[in-house]
Design an enzyme around this catalytic site. Structure first.
Site, PDB file in Angstrom:
ATOM      1  N   GLU A 188       0.830  -1.209   0.000  1.00  0.00           N
ATOM      2  CA  GLU A 188       0.000   0.000   0.000  1.00  0.00           C
ATOM      3  C   GLU A 188       0.865   1.260   0.000  1.00  0.00           C
ATOM      4  O   GLU A 188       0.547   2.251  -0.672  1.00  0.00           O
ATOM      5  CB  GLU A 188      -0.943  -0.009   1.199  1.00  0.00           C
ATOM      6  N   HIS A 247     -16.585 -58.557  41.797  1.00  0.00           N
ATOM      7  CA  HIS A 247     -16.592 -57.660  40.647  1.00  0.00           C
ATOM      8  C   HIS A 247     -17.916 -56.919  40.481  1.00  0.00           C
ATOM      9  O   HIS A 247     -17.959 -55.896  39.797  1.00  0.00           O
ATOM     10  CB  HIS A 247     -16.274 -58.452  39.376  1.00  0.00           C
TER      11      HIS A 247
END
Length: 1306
Positions: A391, A1118
């Protein structure tokens, strides 16, 4: 790309309907002082005319530019109105002066001798939109204003939300640049193209018609012809095509290389190696520049990073500083500094006051020879630093030619204007220059660094060429009518695919207007200038580098501080458009033609490298499958906020792993302390660490859920994150999680501290008292008392907790995306048809079990008699030597096929030789090291609990192996007894430890078995060798290692009592739990369904009537401990597969059951290689490493037991045994249950625990009640044992491995 002089810019949002727009601007009249006077109609008059026009034009252009600036830096209806008014005045001025020029000079102007005057008059007489009548002119201006507004205010909003909505700059630009999420990129791309493009289409049609009408009146065939006229070349389009053909090979090689890199990231689904690239994956909304994906395609990633964005941020650079740096570059060349007005009036950052602005970077000339500005929403990035120079290059051009006539204040051609800033950016981007300005620590001038740099430049420059070429190819087609509105989008994508080799990522049609989503289209900025500039800038760069005295490759040149180069550039700039561009170019570079050779020379090293890479990879150049389009992502657009950047994911898992090792270690320590000393204090600490673990899981699991791993190309990363995403129980709300943890703790505590007592006060614990009683007693009543008492004490106590446990387990599972808890547990096996495959394995093994069951039943019938053993019925569950009838090895003495053959139980020898639990584990360690596996570390021997403490502590005796997640601390907790059975268990537990040690260097997420069954199988594989007479002889526990047929059958029978007897129990436990979780088994029938399954699969029945007040599943560790159980079934199958493969590796010859892999390094290596994988790959890969194939199979187990099966079939046939239990509803004679309980002085009378005198008196008094009770019991039993058929559910997901392991007691 920045536009020159007052061009408009971008943002985003759907426009208001035209009906809602403000009324047309008020008609203003041009100031009479600005009207043209009368001039002689000759060249001298034309000179006066040009001078008069110049002073007036400067005033008008200043006013028009000021109005445009006001609008673009604050988009409001009022500013739009003022801009349109200024445009009308400017057009009125152009009409007045242009018409005057035509009237006076058209007959003569082309004969003027002053070439500069000729160019001025030619420019003035072109009226463009000023040719239109006032109404059309107003419409034309309104169209331009509205198109700019639509583009600049368009927004893309998040799905189903009003906020946040994304503007093009910075939000969408940042997303396209930095995101690697396919879906987020797609949403941003589609959203922008829809929001900006669709509403522009009707406006653009109208603009095209009016623009063409205007320029036709100036003698052009259409607007495109007018735009091309600026290049003063009758062969302009042909010259462009020639240039493009020169450059195309370089683009094709870059395209193929980048496509391959994207394929590595996004895979086959989204990248076709013979097709176009989806347009949203290249780091830019328009795929015009690809430098934002440099990190994805960098050739040599270990070289210094050439993207200095992070350094700029670290050094505190801001927008102003970036522009000051650019200015200093220009002044270092001897060019002009920016004037005060530039710094005072420019908009260098996006305003923070809420204004809508046009963010597209642009440079402005206010035509008063002092006011020059830049409008840019600058971000601190390296890419933006290049844009800043670009620019400022425009502004430098304005400054240098400000003394020219206003009509000549333009670039020599439009490409010149775009090239100037970029020429300087070619120097700025070099490593040498970045080092000079403090953004790069060192300059590395080696081949790899050069290739990195040149590829980065190619991603910006070469990637842009086809886009720079095609945009105006499309517009010229629109202006000429070759592309009608009905084909706007089709032709746009035809050109983009033809030249760029990209395709839309979603279906597009003619309702869309994707060209309009590019700033330059609605803002009417010609685009071919950028293609021209990309060729010119390298010609300029080569010439300036030569002027600066640069030696070496062109891409290493930096003209910084070269006033000689600056002088040459100044001469070009000051000419403006006063001379033909060909002349200006020749003065600059020595040639008057556009030439691609400097560009090709600049990129020659990377061109050669790309060609070599593409040849090595067998790349197809181009996109022969040009019609291919990617599929839509699943569930799009819901998942667009998910992250799919693998680099970000890598950082996440690294942090997760670091933190997890700390958290998991602290939890393991607290859990160990509680399990080895059950106390209130340790319970509280465990709960705290449990909550800490949960918080950790939630934090990182929630974080992990922000990743979309669908398209991750790193399979390991994908697997890791998917696993972390499962929060397990931590997904529960805090209060429910605390409740859930307390339930689990309470259930396990009930189980672990339970004892059963006689009336005389003698109390028995499960370990070792009840376990030993069940193993050694052959007294029917004693066994029944122990069996029933344990279940009364434990099962009934656990029942109140269990329904809530089930509810919370299911809730946690559903919060993790599973159907229920069972679905979650099954997912660990990564098998879509797990239940069906397990059932198939069970059916393959059932003949072996049925023959073993029939044989054992006959032996028990011989011992206990027909009253309690029915040769066609189930076996009472308490007679099989184990509290749960899961292992029958303890009744071997009752069932030994050849009892006179030498015994193979080494227990007696172990005791005689003074073995201790420590000696047992040392022997196990010796076995592992003999295979070349790892020895136990010092922490193991120092910290493990290998015996039950004698200091009065309550402990969890259930054997378990522990990983403390610090890579060195591994322990076993076991209340070891000196017997052969526990020697086997010691090897089993040490198998877990060996697994821990082998995968200790993996990320925490992968520190578990390939599937839960693998972890259980490893120790048991070694136990299969340890149990052989050969091995027991080697370790001096048997006098002889070789036996005959009878010894073989005895050995296999003993192994079958452990292995085969266990198969149905290990299969049914989770069959029951899965049905509890899915709701087909409810609290009302917990016990009934438990015994239904035990009868169906095991062929066992309860020795006493059971009711729904009982909870016999809870008497198995379990269940209250919430440890999945089907892993043991899997492990019992695969351990024989492993054993067979390891025996082959060890060179074993002979029957499989005689194999001992002790001291085989080859077998050890197979095992180690599989263990090292942990959970990092799907379990079939680990299976393949050991066995050479990837499936579970019962064949090895059947081979192992083949001699025994043959013997059993013969033996059962000889006795005429019925296989199975056709009289399944039979129960043992309850009269046998009457009589004294051991040591209690009390008797069980019809289920009542009474004193003997009470029982004798009560026999007569309660005779009728007894009969009634017997009838009722038989009725209940009938209901208990009715076999129910349940539909099997398809598996989906499941839990991770827990350290608790199955223990088979002796």
């Amino acid at each position: 790309m920045g536009a020159a002089s007052g061009r408009r810019s971008p943002p985003l949002l759907l426009p208001l309907l035209l009906l809602l727009l403000p009324p047309p601007p008020v008609i203003l009249e041009l100031d009479p002082a600005l009207q043209p006077g009368n001039f002689p109609a000759d060249e001298a008059g034309a000179q006066i005319f040009a001078a008069s026009f110049n002073s007036s034009a400067e005033q008008v252009l200043f006013q028009s530019t000021a109005a445009s600036w006001a609008h673009d830096t604050n988009i409001t209806e009022e500013n739009a109105r003022l801009q349109e008014e200024a445009a009308l005045l400017s057009q009125e001025f152009s009409e007045a002066w242009g018409q005057k020029a035509k009237d006076l000079f058209d007959p003569v102007w082309q004969n003027f001798t002053d070439p500069t005057l000729l160019r001025i008059i030619g420019a003035v007489r072109t009226l463009g939109p000023a040719n239109l009548d006032l109404e059309k002119r107003q419409k034309y201006n309104s169209l331009l204003s509205n198109m700019s507004r639509i583009y600049s205010t368009a927004k893309v909003c998040f799905p189903n939300k009003t906020a946040p909505c994304w503007s093009l700059d910075p939000e969408l630009t940042n997303i396209l640049a930095s995101s690697r999420s396919y879906t987020l990129l797609l949403y941003a791309w589609e959203g922008w193209h829809n929001a900006a493009g669709i509403p522009l289409k009707p406006l653009y049609q109208d603009f095209t018609a009016l623009s063409n009408e205007a320029y036709k009146q100036d003698g052009f065939s259409d607007t495109g012809a007018y735009w091309r006229s600026w290049y003063d070349s009758p062969t302009f389009t042909e010259d462009l095509e020639r240039l493009y053909q020169q450059l195309e090979p370089l683009y094709l090689n870059l395209h193929a290389y980048v496509r391959r890199a994207l394929h590595r990231r996004y895979g086959d689904r989204y990248i076709n190696l013979r097709g176009p690239i989806p347009a949203h994956l290249l780091g830019n909304m328009w795929a015009q520049s690809w430098e934002n994906i440099y990190d994805t395609v960098v050739p040599f990633p270990d070289k210094p990073n050439l993207d200095v964005t992070d350094v700029m941020v670290q050094k505190g650079w801001n927008a102003t500083h970036m522009f000051r740096v650019a200015e200093e570059f220009f002044t270092s060349l001897g060019l002009l500094p920016m004037p005060p007005e530039f710094w005072a009036e420019s908009m260098l950052e996006k305003p923070s006051d809420g204004r809508e602005v046009v963010c597209h970077a642009s440079a402005w000339d206010f035509y008063n020879r002092k006011d020059f500005r830049i409008k840019q929403c600058t971000r601190v990035t390296m890419d933006q630093l290049s844009t800043v120079h670009h620019e400022m290059g425009h502004v430098q051009y304005y400054l240098q030619y400000k003394g020219q006539h206003v009509s000549l204040r333009r670039g020599a051609n439009p490409g010149f204007h775009e090239a100037i800033g970029d020429v300087l950016a070619l120097s700025v981007s070099t490593p040498a220059h970045l080092h000079k300005i403090g953004l790069l620590d060192q300059v590395t001038n080696d081949t790899e660094s050069d290739i990195n740099y040149l590829l980065k430049m190619a991603l910006e420059k070469i990637a842009f060429l086809p886009f720079g070429y095609l945009v105006d190819q499309w517009r010229w087609g629109v202006f000429s009518g070759r592309t009608p509105p009905s084909r706007y989008n089709y032709d746009w994508w035809y050109l983009r695919t033809k030249y760029q080799g990209i395709c839309p990522p979603v279906v597009r049609n003619e309702t869309h207007f994707d060209a309009g989503a590019k700033f330059h289209v609605p803002n009417v900025t010609p685009y071919i200038r950028y293609f021209v500039s990309f060729v010119l800038q390298f010609q300029f760069h080569e010439a300036l580098c030569k002027e600066a005295g640069h030696q070496g490759p062109l891409h290493q040149c930096d003209i910084y501080q070269s006033t000689q180069a600056g002088a040459k550039l100044r001469a070009l700039l000051q000419a403006g458009s006063s001379r033909p561009w060909q002349e200006v170019l020749k003065d600059m570079v020595g040639s008057d033609n556009l030439d691609a050779r400097p560009l090709l020379s600049y990129f020659q090293p990377v061109t050669q490298w790309l060609e070599e890479q593409n040849q090595q990879n067998g790349e197809v150049l181009g996109w022969p499958e040009y019609q291919w389009r990617p599929p839509m992502p699943d569930n799009y657009p819901e998942g667009i906020d998910l992250v799919s950047d693998e680099d970000e994911a890598r950082k996440f898992v690294e942090e997760y792993d670091r933190r997890s090792q700390v958290v998991w270690n602290e939890y393991a320590e607290a859990n160990w302390n509680y399990s080895t000393d059950i106390s209130t204090d340790n319970s509280k600490l465990l709960m705290e660490k449990n909550l800490q673990m949960a918080n950790h899981t939630v934090k990182y699991g929630t974080w992990a859920r922000k990743f979309d791993v669908t398209n991750f190309q790193n399979a390991t990363m994908k697997r890791m994150i998917k696993k972390i995403q499962d929060l397990e129980r931590a997904a529960l709300p805090t209060k429910e999680l605390e409740e859930y943890n307390q339930i689990l703790l309470d259930m396990e505590t009930v189980y672990s501290v339970a004892s059963v007592c006689h009336e005389n006060g003698t109390c028995l614990r499960l370990e070792p008292d009840l376990t030993n009683l069940m193993a050694t007693s052959r007294n029917y009543q004693d066994l029944a008392w122990a069996w029933k008492s344990w279940r009364d004490k434990v099962g009934r106590s656990i029942l109140p907790y269990f329904p809530k446990y089930v509810e919370l387990t299911n809730k946690a599972a559903r919060l993790n995306g599973y159907q229920d808890g069972g679905d979650s547990w099954r997912s660990m096996y990564e098998m879509p048809f797990l239940e069906e495959e397990l059932e198939q394995l069970f059916q393959e093994l059932q003949p072996l079990y049925l023959n073993l069951h029939a044989y054992v039943r006959r032996a028990l019938h011989r011992h206990y008699g027909p009253d309690v053993i029915n040769l066609e019925g189930p076996i009472p569950a308490h007679l099989l030597g184990n509290m749960w009838a899961q292992s029958w090895s303890n009744i071997y003495d009752l069932v030994a096929p050849f009892p006179s053959a030498p015994k193979m139980d080494a227990t007696e020898a172990m005791i005689k030789q003074g073995w201790t639990p420590l000696r047992m584990f040392k022997e196990a360690d010796n076995f592992f090291t003999s295979l070349g596996l790892l020895p136990m570390p010092p922490e193991f021997w120092n910290k493990s609990m290998l015996e039950k403490p004698t200091d009065g502590r309550e402990v969890v005796c259930h054997a378990s192996a522990w990983d403390f997640f610090n890579g060195k601390d591994f322990r076993i907790k076991q209340c070891t007894s000196v017997n052969m059975e526990d020697l086997v268990v010691a090897h089993h537990e040490m198998g877990h430890i060996q697994y821990f040690m082998q995968y200790k260097d993996l990320p925490v997420t992968f520190r578990e078995g390939a599937n839960p069954g693998f972890h259980e199988a490893i120790g048991d594989v070694l136990a299969l060798s340890v149990s052989t007479p050969t091995h027991l002889h080697k370790i001096n526990l048997l006098s002889s290692g070789d036996g005959g047929y009878e010894e073989d059958i005895n050995f296999l029978m003993k192994m079958a009592l452990e292995k085969i007897a266990f198969i149905p129990f290990s299969f049914l436990v989770d069959q029951w739990r899965w049905r509890v979780f899915d709701g087909s088994v409810t609290r009302e029938n917990y016990n009934q369904e438990w015994w239904s399954l035990r009868l169906k699969y095991q062929g066992v029945c309860p020795p006493l009537a059971r009711s729904q007040d009982d909870f016999d599943p809870g008497a198995k560790f379990h269940i209250p401990a919430s440890v999945p159980y089907v892993r043991y079934f899997v492990s019992f199958v695969i351990q024989f597969q492993f054993h067979q493969a390891l025996c082959q590796a060890a060179g074993h010859q002979g029957p499989l059951h005689k194999c001992d892999i002790y001291q085989s390094k080859e077998a050890g290596k197979l095992l180690a290689d599989a263990m090292k994988l942990g959970f990092s790959q799907p379990w079939p890969e680990a299976m393949r490493l050991i066995t050479g194939q990837s499936n579970m199979s019962a064949a090895a187990m059947m081979t192992y037991f083949k001699p025994l099966l043959d013997w059993l079939v013969t033996e059962n046939g000889r006795h005429g045994e019925k296989l199975g239990w056709p009289q399944y509803n039979w129960t043992p004679n309850s009269a046998r249950l009457e009589g004294p309980f051991v040591g209690s002085g009390r008797v069980n009378f019809l289920g009542l625990n009474l004193e003997e005198q009470q029982a004798r008196v009560g026999q007569w008094v309660l005779l009728f009640l007894g009969v009634a009770l017997l009838v009722a019991t038989l009725g209940l039993t009938q209901r208990l044992f009715s076999i129910r058929h349940h539909s099997l559910r398809r598996p989906h997901r499941g839990p991770q491995f827990g350290s608790e392991v199955e223990l088979r007691h002796s």
